[in-house]
Structure formats: C-alpha cells, structure tokens
Design a protein around this motif. Structure first.
Motif, PDB file in Angstrom:
ATOM      1  N   LEU A  15      13.926  -2.772  70.400  1.00  0.00           N
ATOM      2  CA  LEU A  15      12.802  -1.846  70.217  1.00  0.00           C
ATOM      3  C   LEU A  15      11.508  -2.614  69.974  1.00  0.00           C
ATOM      4  CD1 LEU A  15      14.141   1.149  68.154  1.00  0.00           C
ATOM      5  CD2 LEU A  15      12.862   1.209  70.285  1.00  0.00           C
ATOM      6  N   ASN A  16      11.602  -3.673  69.175  1.00  0.00           N
ATOM      7  CA  ASN A  16      10.389  -4.449  68.915  1.00  0.00           C
ATOM      8  C   ASN A  16       9.917  -5.186  70.164  1.00  0.00           C
ATOM      9  OD1 ASN A  16       9.290  -4.078  66.320  1.00  0.00           O
ATOM     10  ND2 ASN A  16      11.117  -4.991  65.444  1.00  0.00           N
ATOM     11  N   LEU A  17      10.879  -5.603  71.001  1.00  0.00           N
ATOM     12  CA  LEU A  17      10.497  -6.260  72.256  1.00  0.00           C
ATOM     13  C   LEU A  17       9.657  -5.322  73.121  1.00  0.00           C
ATOM     14  CD1 LEU A  17      13.588  -8.294  73.540  1.00  0.00           C
ATOM     15  CD2 LEU A  17      11.359  -9.138  72.777  1.00  0.00           C
ATOM     16  N   ALA A  62       7.540  13.171  60.812  1.00  0.00           N
ATOM     17  CA  ALA A  62       6.869  13.061  59.514  1.00  0.00           C
ATOM     18  C   ALA A  62       6.922  11.627  58.993  1.00  0.00           C
ATOM     19  CB  ALA A  62       7.524  14.015  58.517  1.00  0.00           C
ATOM     20  N   LEU A  63       8.124  11.025  59.050  1.00  0.00           N
ATOM     21  CA  LEU A  63       8.251   9.647  58.571  1.00  0.00           C
ATOM     22  C   LEU A  63       7.446   8.691  59.448  1.00  0.00           C
ATOM     23  CD1 LEU A  63      11.981   9.283  57.461  1.00  0.00           C
ATOM     24  CD2 LEU A  63       9.927   9.556  56.073  1.00  0.00           C
ATOM     25  N   GLY A  64       7.422   8.963  60.752  1.00  0.00           N
ATOM     26  CA  GLY A  64       6.646   8.125  61.662  1.00  0.00           C
ATOM     27  C   GLY A  64       5.151   8.161  61.319  1.00  0.00           C
ATOM     28  N   LEU A  65       4.665   9.358  61.055  1.00  0.00           N
ATOM     29  CA  LEU A  65       3.263   9.478  60.626  1.00  0.00           C
ATOM     30  C   LEU A  65       3.026   8.670  59.352  1.00  0.00           C
ATOM     31  CD1 LEU A  65       2.387  13.272  61.138  1.00  0.00           C
ATOM     32  CD2 LEU A  65       1.307  11.297  62.234  1.00  0.00           C
ATOM     33  N   GLY A  66       3.967   8.802  58.398  1.00  0.00           N
ATOM     34  CA  GLY A  66       3.849   8.057  57.149  1.00  0.00           C
ATOM     35  C   GLY A  66       3.812   6.562  57.405  1.00  0.00           C
ATOM     36  N   ALA A  67       4.721   6.094  58.263  1.00  0.00           N
ATOM     37  CA  ALA A  67       4.781   4.659  58.554  1.00  0.00           C
ATOM     38  C   ALA A  67       3.476   4.180  59.192  1.00  0.00           C
ATOM     39  CB  ALA A  67       5.961   4.372  59.494  1.00  0.00           C
ATOM     40  N   TYR A  68       2.929   5.029  60.087  1.00  0.00           N
ATOM     41  CA  TYR A  68       1.690   4.649  60.750  1.00  0.00           C
ATOM     42  C   TYR A  68       0.545   4.524  59.746  1.00  0.00           C
ATOM     43  CZ  TYR A  68      -2.671   5.261  63.203  1.00  0.00           C
ATOM     44  OH  TYR A  68      -3.948   5.110  63.631  1.00  0.00           O
ATOM     45  N   GLY A 123      -2.685  -7.217  60.780  1.00  0.00           N
ATOM     46  CA  GLY A 123      -1.339  -7.056  60.205  1.00  0.00           C
ATOM     47  C   GLY A 123      -0.639  -5.807  60.677  1.00  0.00           C
ATOM     48  N   GLU A 124      -1.394  -4.861  61.227  1.00  0.00           N
ATOM     49  CA  GLU A 124      -0.826  -3.542  61.511  1.00  0.00           C
ATOM     50  C   GLU A 124       0.407  -3.584  62.417  1.00  0.00           C
ATOM     51  OE1 GLU A 124      -3.799  -0.770  62.776  1.00  0.00           O
ATOM     52  OE2 GLU A 124      -2.313   0.744  63.284  1.00  0.00           O
ATOM     53  N   PRO A 125       0.305  -4.191  63.613  1.00  0.00           N
ATOM     54  CA  PRO A 125       1.506  -4.176  64.474  1.00  0.00           C
ATOM     55  C   PRO A 125       2.697  -4.862  63.826  1.00  0.00           C
ATOM     56  CG  PRO A 125      -0.212  -5.577  65.407  1.00  0.00           C
ATOM     57  CD  PRO A 125      -0.827  -4.828  64.271  1.00  0.00           C
ATOM     58  N   ILE A 126       2.420  -5.908  63.034  1.00  0.00           N
ATOM     59  CA  ILE A 126       3.539  -6.608  62.402  1.00  0.00           C
ATOM     60  C   ILE A 126       4.247  -5.692  61.414  1.00  0.00           C
ATOM     61  CG2 ILE A 126       4.166  -8.544  60.905  1.00  0.00           C
ATOM     62  CD1 ILE A 126       1.725 -10.014  62.141  1.00  0.00           C
ATOM     63  N   LEU A 127       3.470  -4.977  60.617  1.00  0.00           N
ATOM     64  CA  LEU A 127       4.056  -4.076  59.639  1.00  0.00           C
ATOM     65  C   LEU A 127       4.823  -2.942  60.329  1.00  0.00           C
ATOM     66  CD1 LEU A 127       4.290  -3.881  56.643  1.00  0.00           C
ATOM     67  CD2 LEU A 127       2.252  -2.453  56.567  1.00  0.00           C
ATOM     68  N   ILE A 128       4.203  -2.378  61.386  1.00  0.00           N
ATOM     69  CA  ILE A 128       4.911  -1.325  62.133  1.00  0.00           C
ATOM     70  C   ILE A 128       6.216  -1.875  62.686  1.00  0.00           C
ATOM     71  CG2 ILE A 128       4.856   0.198  64.145  1.00  0.00           C
ATOM     72  CD1 ILE A 128       1.928   0.509  63.849  1.00  0.00           C
ATOM     73  N   GLY A 129       6.148  -3.088  63.242  1.00  0.00           N
ATOM     74  CA  GLY A 129       7.349  -3.708  63.811  1.00  0.00           C
ATOM     75  C   GLY A 129       8.455  -3.816  62.776  1.00  0.00           C
ATOM     76  N   ILE A 130       8.093  -4.260  61.571  1.00  0.00           N
ATOM     77  CA  ILE A 130       9.115  -4.395  60.524  1.00  0.00           C
ATOM     78  C   ILE A 130       9.713  -3.034  60.173  1.00  0.00           C
ATOM     79  CG2 ILE A 130       9.468  -5.010  58.094  1.00  0.00           C
ATOM     80  CD1 ILE A 130       7.336  -7.195  58.498  1.00  0.00           C
ATOM     81  N   LEU A 131       8.829  -2.035  60.036  1.00  0.00           N
ATOM     82  CA  LEU A 131       9.334  -0.697  59.691  1.00  0.00           C
ATOM     83  C   LEU A 131      10.250  -0.156  60.794  1.00  0.00           C
ATOM     84  CD1 LEU A 131       6.164   0.918  58.086  1.00  0.00           C
ATOM     85  CD2 LEU A 131       8.278   0.230  56.946  1.00  0.00           C
TER      86      LEU A 131
END
Lengths: 397, 397
Positions: free
Chosen positions: A36-38, B90-96, B106-114
């Motif tokens: 998914l990350n890819l 809902a959780l996706g909105l929260g994660a975003y 940092g944003e894409p990295i944090l999203i990637g981790i989540l």
C-alpha cells in the motif's frame, strides 16, 4: 470496565495464538502495508501524480482488493482484474459509442438495455462451476468496468483517456501486489497443498501405528486423552477436502518455485487426498471398537497379533509414503512395508478362515469381526494410496 | 469451426442444465441487471446527478459488488460495506488531519506510517476465524476507505465533502441491492439451509429403506445403477458440511421471513447436519457389504429379517423426522418408528447373543457381523438425530 479489560486480554491471547501457529500471517499483514505504501508514492510524488490525477486511487483500491495470502491467489486475482478491466473497458467503450448513435433521447435507454443484458449474462456465467472456481472475480470486474465505462460515458468528456488511465493504475496496483507477494517471503499455495497432503498421510499412519500399540499393551489410563486427540486429528483429515480443492485451484496460477515446476501435477494431490479421506473414515470406525479383553484364549492372542501386524505395517507404509511425498523421491522405501502389510493381511484372512468360533456367540465376536473387516479394507486403501503416490512421482518426474 | 460450433452447443446445453436445475439462478441474473439499471438513473436524471457528480460511480460499484445470490449474503455485504465505509472514512479523515499538523515535509511520511499500521492490523484481524466468517468483507472495505481518504486527502481540497458523497452513494447502492433482493423473488439462505438439512435426512432414510428392500429380495440386475446413484447421493451428504456452514452464517443476517422468525435457531441445523453425516458414514460402510447368499439356513433367514426390520424402521424414522423439519411440526410421527427400531435392534442383539455360529468360519460370518454392528450404530445415530430434531422444534417453538 473489568469485563472489558479481561475481554481485551482474551482477544490479545487469541491473536498471539494465531501469530504463533502461523507466523506467515503476521508477515502477510506487513506485506500488505508495504504494498500500500509503495502505490501511495503515486500520490506523494508530483511527477507521478500528474500522470493519473484522481485515477491514482484505482491503484490503491487494486492493492487492497487483490493482495491475498498466497502467491497463487494474488496472481489469479491480479490477472483476473487486469484482463477483465481491459475487456470490460473495451466493450463498455463500444457500447457507449453504439448508443450515442441513437441520439440524446434514446441513448440512456439503449445503454440501459445493454447493461441489463451484459450484467445478466455475466452474473449467470458466474454460476458455471468451472468459471466460479477460477474466473469468478474476473467476471465481477468485467461487469463492473463495463457498467462504469458505458454508464459514466453518458457524463464524461474524454472517456477513452479515462479508461486508459484506470487500466494503467490498475495494472500498476496489481503488479505491486504480485511483486511484493513473490519477492518478500512468498507463501505458495502449491507448497501448502503439498505439505497438507503429506501431513494428512503421516497423521493417518501415526493413528494406525497407535492402534497397533493399543492392541499389544492396553494402557487404558491415557485412553481418554488420546481419544480426544484422535477425534480432532481424524476430523481434521476428513474436513480438509474443501481446503485442498481451493489450494489446488490457486496453485495452478503459480509459476515454478522451489522443487515445483510450473504445471506440477496438482490434481494428483487431490486424488491422494480423497483416498486418504476414504482411509481415514475406516480408521475412524476402527477406533470405535474396543477389543474385548474378557477371554484370554490362545485364539484371541493370535488374532491380536495379526491385528497388530496389519495395522502397524500399514501405518509404517503410510508414513513412508508421506515422507516420499515430502522429500519428492520415489516411494520405494514403502515397498517392504506394503509387502509385509499384504502378508499380514493374508495371514489374517487365512486365520479367519480356520474355525475360530467355538462355543462363543456372535455378539462377542462382532467387534473382532468388524475390526478384521475394517483392517482388510484399510489394506486395500493403503495399496490404492501407494499407487497414487507412485503415479504422482512419475507425473512429476 | 466445426469444433468451435460443437463446443458452443455444449456450453449452451450446460447453461440450460444449470438454469433447469435451479431457475432462481436465472432470476438472480435478471435481478442484478434490474438493480444496476435502478442506480444508473442517478446518472441519467440531471437533478440527481448534480447531487453527487462523479461519485455516482460508487453506487454502481456497490451494486455490482454487494448483490449476492441470497438475501442474507446481500444484507451482510451491504451492512459490512456501509458500516466499514463510515468507520474507515471517519478514521481516515482523522488520520489526514493528524498528519496535516506535521506540516508539508513530514505529512506523507506520517500518513504512510498510519496506513501501514492500519492495513497491517486489519489484515491480521481478518485471520480471526470469527471475523473471517462474518466481517471479512467489512475489514477489506475498512482498509480500502481508510487508505483512499487519508492518502487522497493529500491531493484533495474538500475531503469532507468527498467522503460524505461517497458514503451517500454507497448507501444508495447497498439499499438498492437489499430492496431488490428482498422484494423481487427473494432467495433466503435460511430457507435453503432448512431444506438442505431436511433433504439430506430424507435421502439417508431412502437409502436405509432401499437397503432393507435389497436384503428381502435381491434384485441384482439393477444393482450397479443403484450403486452409482447411491455413491453420488451419499457423497452429496458427506460433502455438504461446507455449504451448510456458509448458509448458516448467511441466514443470521436475514430478517424474519415465511415460517422463520429473526434469530431462528440456525445453529441447531448444523448440529443435525453433523449427526446426519455421522450416520451417512455408517450407511456408506453398510453398502460395501454384500450379504452372503450361500447358505440359506434358517439362521440366515432369521437374521436377514432382523436386518431388514432395523434398517427399514430406522429409514422410516429418518423420513418422518425429515418431514417434521420440512413442515415445522413436532416430530411425534417418528416416535412409533423409533420405538419399532429400538425393538428391532434389541431383537437383533438378543438374536446375536444366542449361539449363532455352528461349524462356520469367521470369514464367512464377518459381513453379517459387520452389518449387524453398523446397524446397531445407525440406530444410536438415528436416536441422536431424533433428539436434535426435537430440540430444534422446542427452540423454534
């Protein structure tokens, strides 16, 4: 809250058990996250995003839907999805252009009729057993793409570009799945089938050996525990048909791997599995009889020796056959046991032919007779299994 | 081309056979076409299209993916999809929003981790057997929605609006499926389970009655044909476990219908099904014995009458039990047959206790003994089945 906590602990322990029983499940979960990350990179990297725009989401959707536990399932779903999108998209474009000839008022009606026909036909085709087994997902995606393209064509300006972009992103997503699935700790359906069939044979062999042991020296103390283990084990063998069928279907999608070439004779494993279950049913019945210990006559001793010989030799033969499958060698090491088993079975038969019952009634002899007839049937089963394993070896070279 | 033509004819005949065996499959195909055309109206009618724009396609996708053969499967998938979209969105909105605090680099990295954590966890949870049975599709859609919302949030302006529109269209699509599925010639999984369990019992009863007939008058001419029919029939019963499990899982999603209320004791059917299969295994073994016709002694005649009584009465009992399930009445009409069966079994036992074998060897007696012991086991099985059917009647009132 205490109840909630204890429930949480229970779930955690359940999860730990699943992870310990098959660590590949944990690795699979991580692999999905990786894939998914890819494909998310398509969003994050500007030059890539510019290519596909909003349609990038189809890559993410494809990864979530296509990535399966085994390589075979992933390849099967990926191919199904890719081809079905291609064909469905092309036909959808065709349907859209056909109906646009009809002009504005008739257009939606014509599209509606075409969608109705296409959806009805593909839904019906999904009921064909052979289609269901291998192309069910493809037929679904075929309908999906056809409807999306032809119906949304009614509202879209550049339908061809839309279809092209979606196809590309779906192919990217599917490729990401297949690549991660094959190159990061792969789980092969074929290998699982191979191991499952060998394991079932081995377990059956162990039961037969155990039965031989029970006859010779009765250790009734451990009996109940053994019995529960036995039931679980035999039911595991009897219920494995569905799993074997699924694995064999998936294995056919897989390229050569390890000791297996592409087009390994997977169907032969199903044959061995079916024979194993036939044999397991007899072994299950066998276990329901207790050998009467009442009369310790000479006859009884002799027949117990005969029983013990037949079941221990057939058990050993099955275990050698299982080993031969596992190591992929010719099952010649089972041959001496099969010969011994046949001799023991012949002895049993000739022994039974001799006048055995002397002033005893049938109800007492019944268990002995039932065990004898089951053992003779088991011997035939084992011979059939040996033939099937030999055939497998020659098919696979 | 001739080969192609003959193949086409073959496929057409195959299709005709499927349609004739279960005409509901044809109707289901038409229902899918109907539901698709219903949601297509969202595209064709301008005021409706203005509401959702491009997101209308989610309604079409939902119909294709959610519409299943039985009502239970359709409701189950619809609920799974609706709820999972809501929670995942809902959780996706929260994660975003969480990751947007981190700022651009940092944003894409944090999203990637989540995404990695979420996808890994839900993929692993799908391995829980109880989740797999009922919420597998929901977990898939949960991951899908979470990833789509959080990842594409990186590129979208009005994420909330997007999520709302998608949720609405998915709910519209799912509702269309459920409504068409329930109101146009519904196929209830519960009813199918009910009929399947009753049918298996009835077939088993027929086999036992047939066995009784075979003992009394041996008609060897028809034997082979019967034998093939018998094998197919018994294997059908033995292999029905998987289907019953699936139907019971689906039936739990269904509202009350016909004679069945919501929360009908579907699990009890699985119990009856398992007992039926236990009994079927004995009946299968029974069929492998031929009663020796060699000696027409008085003893032999008497034992054949005893065999015939036990198997015909147990067969009749099973058929009455099947009828009681079908018509949902108390299985009291089976009671006289069960009593007779027990008496016959008792007679058989006491007859066996008398000195039966006189100057005969065990190998000849063996089939008789094996049949006797199988019949006595079958009697126990039938009693268990009768108890389970009684329990079902009292659970269902």
């Amino acid at each position: 809250t205490k109840k909630f906590l204890s429930e949480m602990v229970e779930i955690a322990e359940h999860a730990k058990k699943i992870a310990r029983d098959d660590p590949r499940k944990v690795i699979h979960s991580l692999k999905v996250g990786l894939a998914l990350n890819l494909v998310s990179l398509l969003y994050y990297i500007q030059p890539l995003y510019r290519n596909f725009g909003e349609n990038t989401m189809w890559a993410v959707m494809t990864v979530v839907v296509v990535f399966e536990f085994t390589v075979g399932a992933t390849i099967g779903k990926g191919l199904n999805r890719g081809l079905a999108t291609l064909v469905g998209g092309a036909l959808g474009l065709g349907a859209y252009h056909l109906s646009s000839i009809a002009g504005k008022p008739g257009e939606p009606i014509l599209i509606g009729i075409l969608v109705f026909l296409q959806a009805g036909a593909s839904t019906f085709i999904r009921f064909f057993p052979r289609v269901k087994a291998r192309y069910d997902y493809g037929m679904l995606i075929f309908t999906l793409t056809f409807c999306l393209v032809s119906v949304s064509g009614f509202r879209s300006d550049d339908l061809f570009e839309l279809a092209r972009e979606r196809l590309c992103t779906i192919l990217i997503g599917a490729s990401a799945c297949v690549i991660v699935s094959i190159f990061v700790r792969p789980v092969w359906a074929g290998e699982d089938l191979h191991k499952l069939v060998a394991l079932n044979l081995e377990r059956l062999g162990n039961f037969l050996e155990g039965f031989a042991g029970e006859i010779s020296n009765s250790t009734e103390a451990k009996e109940f525990e053994n019995d529960v283990q036995f039931r679980v084990g035999v039911n595991g063998i009897l219920d494995s048909k569905n799993r074997e069928d699924i694995l064999a279907n998936l294995a056919r999608w897989e390229p050569g791997h390890g000791q297996f070439m592409y087009r390994h004779p997977w169907k032969q494993y199903l044959k061995i599995g079916n024979l194993t279950r036939q044999c397991a049913r007899r072994v299950e019945s066998l276990n329901s009889y207790l050998i009467p210990k009442t009369q310790a006559s000479e006859n009884n001793d002799m027949i117990q020796v005969a029983f013990s010989n037949v079941s221990s030799e057939s058990g050993k033969a099955l275990k050698e056959l299982a080993l031969a499958i596992k190591t992929m060698i010719l099952p010649s090491s089972a041959n001496p046991h099969i010969t011994n088993m046949k001799i023991a079975s012949g002895n049993l038969k000739s022994f039974l032919k001799s006048d055995f019952c002397e002033d005893t009634n049938l109800l007492e002899i019944m268990p002995v007779a039932a065990i004898a007839s089951l053992l003779i049937e088991i011997v035939i089963c084992v011979e059939n299994i040996a033939d099937a394993v030999n055939e497998l070896a020659s098919l696979a070279n």
